[in-house]
Design a protein around this motif. Structure first.
Motif, PDB file in Angstrom:
ATOM      1  N   ALA A 182     -18.554  77.829  84.512  1.00 33.97           N
ATOM      2  CA  ALA A 182     -19.933  78.230  84.779  1.00 33.97           C
ATOM      3  C   ALA A 182     -20.877  77.037  84.673  1.00 33.97           C
ATOM      4  CB  ALA A 182     -20.365  79.325  83.805  1.00 33.97           C
ATOM      5  N   PHE A 183     -22.078  77.252  85.211  1.00 31.07           N
ATOM      6  CA  PHE A 183     -23.164  76.275  85.166  1.00 31.07           C
ATOM      7  C   PHE A 183     -24.451  77.032  84.879  1.00 31.07           C
ATOM      8  CE2 PHE A 183     -26.804  74.677  87.627  1.00 31.07           C
ATOM      9  CZ  PHE A 183     -26.971  73.420  87.061  1.00 31.07           C
ATOM     10  N   ASP A 184     -25.308  76.443  84.057  1.00 32.21           N
ATOM     11  CA  ASP A 184     -26.607  77.041  83.751  1.00 32.21           C
ATOM     12  C   ASP A 184     -27.702  76.009  83.994  1.00 32.21           C
ATOM     13  OD1 ASP A 184     -28.687  78.631  82.823  1.00 32.21           O
ATOM     14  OD2 ASP A 184     -28.401  77.997  80.747  1.00 32.21           O
ATOM     15  N   ALA A 185     -28.551  76.284  84.972  1.00 29.28           N
ATOM     16  CA  ALA A 185     -29.606  75.330  85.315  1.00 29.28           C
ATOM     17  C   ALA A 185     -30.632  75.165  84.211  1.00 29.28           C
ATOM     18  CB  ALA A 185     -30.298  75.770  86.612  1.00 29.28           C
ATOM     19  N   ASP A 186     -30.779  76.196  83.360  1.00 27.93           N
ATOM     20  CA  ASP A 186     -31.745  76.131  82.259  1.00 27.93           C
ATOM     21  C   ASP A 186     -31.175  75.486  81.010  1.00 27.93           C
ATOM     22  OD1 ASP A 186     -33.629  77.434  83.828  1.00 27.93           O
ATOM     23  OD2 ASP A 186     -32.991  79.412  83.149  1.00 27.93           O
ATOM     24  N   GLY A 187     -29.854  75.514  80.867  1.00 28.58           N
ATOM     25  CA  GLY A 187     -29.209  74.927  79.703  1.00 28.58           C
ATOM     26  C   GLY A 187     -29.301  75.740  78.434  1.00 28.58           C
ATOM     27  N   ASP A 188     -29.703  77.014  78.540  1.00 23.03           N
ATOM     28  CA  ASP A 188     -29.886  77.811  77.322  1.00 23.03           C
ATOM     29  C   ASP A 188     -28.991  79.045  77.274  1.00 23.03           C
ATOM     30  OD1 ASP A 188     -31.040  79.289  79.326  1.00 23.03           O
ATOM     31  OD2 ASP A 188     -33.005  79.497  78.366  1.00 23.03           O
ATOM     32  N   ALA A 189     -27.932  79.077  78.071  1.00 23.69           N
ATOM     33  CA  ALA A 189     -27.026  80.230  78.078  1.00 23.69           C
ATOM     34  C   ALA A 189     -26.334  80.362  76.724  1.00 23.69           C
ATOM     35  CB  ALA A 189     -25.995  80.088  79.184  1.00 23.69           C
ATOM     36  N   PRO A 190     -25.953  81.574  76.331  1.00 18.75           N
ATOM     37  CA  PRO A 190     -25.328  81.767  75.025  1.00 18.75           C
ATOM     38  C   PRO A 190     -23.967  81.101  74.874  1.00 18.75           C
ATOM     39  CG  PRO A 190     -25.290  83.802  76.310  1.00 18.75           C
ATOM     40  CD  PRO A 190     -26.177  82.847  77.040  1.00 18.75           C
ATOM     41  N   TRP A 191     -23.385  80.674  75.977  1.00 19.55           N
ATOM     42  CA  TRP A 191     -22.089  79.988  75.886  1.00 19.55           C
ATOM     43  C   TRP A 191     -22.252  78.467  75.743  1.00 19.55           C
ATOM     44  CZ3 TRP A 191     -22.475  77.299  80.436  1.00 19.55           C
ATOM     45  CH2 TRP A 191     -23.086  77.933  81.535  1.00 19.55           C
ATOM     46  N   HIS A 192     -23.458  78.022  75.430  1.00 21.23           N
ATOM     47  CA  HIS A 192     -23.746  76.637  75.041  1.00 21.23           C
ATOM     48  C   HIS A 192     -23.353  75.624  76.127  1.00 21.23           C
ATOM     49  CE1 HIS A 192     -24.645  78.276  71.162  1.00 21.23           C
ATOM     50  NE2 HIS A 192     -23.421  78.700  70.981  1.00 21.23           N
ATOM     51  N   PRO A 193     -24.113  75.568  77.207  1.00 20.02           N
ATOM     52  CA  PRO A 193     -23.826  74.581  78.256  1.00 20.02           C
ATOM     53  C   PRO A 193     -23.913  73.156  77.729  1.00 20.02           C
ATOM     54  CG  PRO A 193     -25.482  76.195  78.975  1.00 20.02           C
ATOM     55  CD  PRO A 193     -25.300  76.391  77.512  1.00 20.02           C
ATOM     56  N   ASP A 194     -23.177  72.278  78.343  1.00 25.22           N
ATOM     57  CA  ASP A 194     -23.285  70.862  78.043  1.00 25.22           C
ATOM     58  C   ASP A 194     -24.717  70.419  78.355  1.00 25.22           C
ATOM     59  OD1 ASP A 194     -23.324  67.941  78.755  1.00 25.22           O
ATOM     60  OD2 ASP A 194     -21.207  68.085  78.214  1.00 25.22           O
ATOM     61  N   PRO A 195     -25.400  69.800  77.418  1.00 27.23           N
ATOM     62  CA  PRO A 195     -26.810  69.448  77.652  1.00 27.23           C
ATOM     63  C   PRO A 195     -27.005  68.436  78.777  1.00 27.23           C
ATOM     64  CG  PRO A 195     -26.015  68.519  75.586  1.00 27.23           C
ATOM     65  CD  PRO A 195     -24.966  69.468  76.047  1.00 27.23           C
ATOM     66  N   ALA A 196     -25.993  67.671  79.081  1.00 23.04           N
ATOM     67  CA  ALA A 196     -26.125  66.662  80.130  1.00 23.04           C
ATOM     68  C   ALA A 196     -25.827  67.214  81.514  1.00 23.04           C
ATOM     69  CB  ALA A 196     -25.198  65.482  79.842  1.00 23.04           C
TER      70      ALA A 196
END
Length: 391
Positions: free
Chosen positions: A214-228
């Motif tokens: 997965a990818f999250d454009a906001d970076g705040d998904a509960p599955w902890h996206p890579d901040p970079a």
């Protein structure tokens, strides 16, 4: 209506039909010993066994993508065999959700909810009943208002703000393309489908030939996206398989001169390299967490293995990839999937080691997913693989 090509091989041709371009004169690969007693027509046996276990469509589950996946596979078997009971079962299941006016009580707020729309298209073609066209129109209309990322990719669900899951492309894009081709809406379908496939892939692509779940454009998904990067941390097998199958389905229907074809083919090549790299040499299958085969908590998963085999075999057949390593991986994948199918004396078959439905999670979450027998994810994937290998 645009339909898939009619299958031409039959019987024990399942293994024999994986005669790839450079090996057509060679003997067909032997079946694994664990599959020696499988029925001659495995697809028919899978459908018949499932309908025998669940004879009433009212017990098959509500409108949902696992049901839609299996019944799409069953329809492809119906296309080959002309078995009326299969089409009747599909119709009775769909009619539990579509009323006399063609209305579906569904807001279509997830991509998952759109996948059974493929059945509306085939039922409209098969029966001519306008209710199914009306119902399909309601899904098409939802695309107009469905939320997207800033670069135009459809969210996995309206509650998954700016999240793209690799699972999601199969749930919506093949339906949208088939709808457009069937009802004169091609330009919208071409633009949206190719944009979503290429945008999803660009965000999830990894250097190792795989895709992050997965990818999250906001970076705040509960599955902890890579901040970079905004990506999740792991390579879950079936998520990548959904994307792989979608590329094959879309390339089959996309015009030969469409400008996005080269990029989609390059996506297939990227995945093919990853599939060859991470195929389990012992079993021919692929792991639940694809790149961690050395971890003894990991396990080879059947639905993803069927999806990868489908993509590899079709990529070789269509010339998207060339090389003995891809042919060999496709053959070994087929053998590995068949080794997870068992038959009993009464003609029933079982398909084993299928991951149940899975969200985005951490490593332990993926490892600890239940390993199901006859889960619809695996049955549907096997049917799509098997029917395509019968070309």
């Amino acid at each position: 209506m645009i339909t898939r090509r009619t299958a031409v091989a039959s019987g024990l041709g399942l293994a024999a039909s994986l005669l790839l371009p450079s090996t057509r004169a060679s003997a067909a690969p032997a079946r694994p010993s664990t599959s020696a007693a499988l029925p001659e027509d495995l697809s028919r046996a899978v459908v018949d066994s499932t309908l025998a276990r669940i004879p009433d469509p009212a017990d098959f589950g509500a409108w949902g993508y696992p049901q839609g996946l299996f019944l799409l596979g069953a329809h492809r078997v119906h296309q080959r065999l002309g078995e009326p009971s299969y089409l009747d079962y599909i119709r009775r299941w769909v009619d539990r959700s579509v009323d006399a006016n063609g209305h579906i009580d569904n807001s279509f707020d997830t991509l998952d909810s759109m996948q059974p729309g493929n059945l509306l298209l085939v039922l409209h073609e098969e029966t001519g009943d306008p209710r199914y066209r009306i119902a399909a129109d309601s899904i098409r209309q939802r695309f107009t208002t469905y939320p997207r990322t800033a670069d135009g990719a459809m969210w996995h669900g309206t509650s998954k703000t700016n999240e793209l899951w690799a699972d999601g492309v199969f749930m919506a894009q093949p339906f949208l393309l088939r709808y457009g081709l069937a009802y004169g809406d091609e330009q919208y379908a071409y633009e949206q489908v190719t944009r979503n496939l290429t945008t999803y892939f660009a965000h999830q692509k990894a250097d190792n030939g795989l895709l992050y779940h997965a990818f999250d454009a906001d970076g705040d998904a509960p599955w902890h996206p890579d901040p970079a990067t905004g990506t999740s941390g792991y390579f879950w097998g079936r998520a990548i398989g959904w994307t792989a199958m979608t590329h094959i389905e879309v390339l089959e229907l996309l015009p030969a001169d469409h400008p996005s074809r080269p990029r989609l083919i390059e996506n297939v090549r990227h995945l093919a390299r990853g599939f060859v790299r991470y195929q389990d040499p012992a079993s021919g299958r692929w792991f639940q967490v694809v790149d961690r085969g050395e971890d003894d908590r990991n396990w080879t998963e059947t639905s993803a293995s069927a999806m990868y085999t489908l993509m590899l075999s079709e990529a070789v057949r269509q010339g998207y990839v060339q090389g003995a390593e891809y042919e060999r991986a496709a053959r070994r994948g087929l053998e590995g999937v068949l080794a997870k199918v068992t038959a009993s004396g009464d003609g029933m078959v079982d398909v084993h080691d299928i991951s149940v439905g899975t969200n985005v999670g951490d490593l332990e979450f993926y490892y600890e997913r239940a390993r199901s027998t006859n889960d619809l994810h695996g049955l549907g994937a096997l049917l799509l693989m098997n029917e395509r290998l019968r070309h």
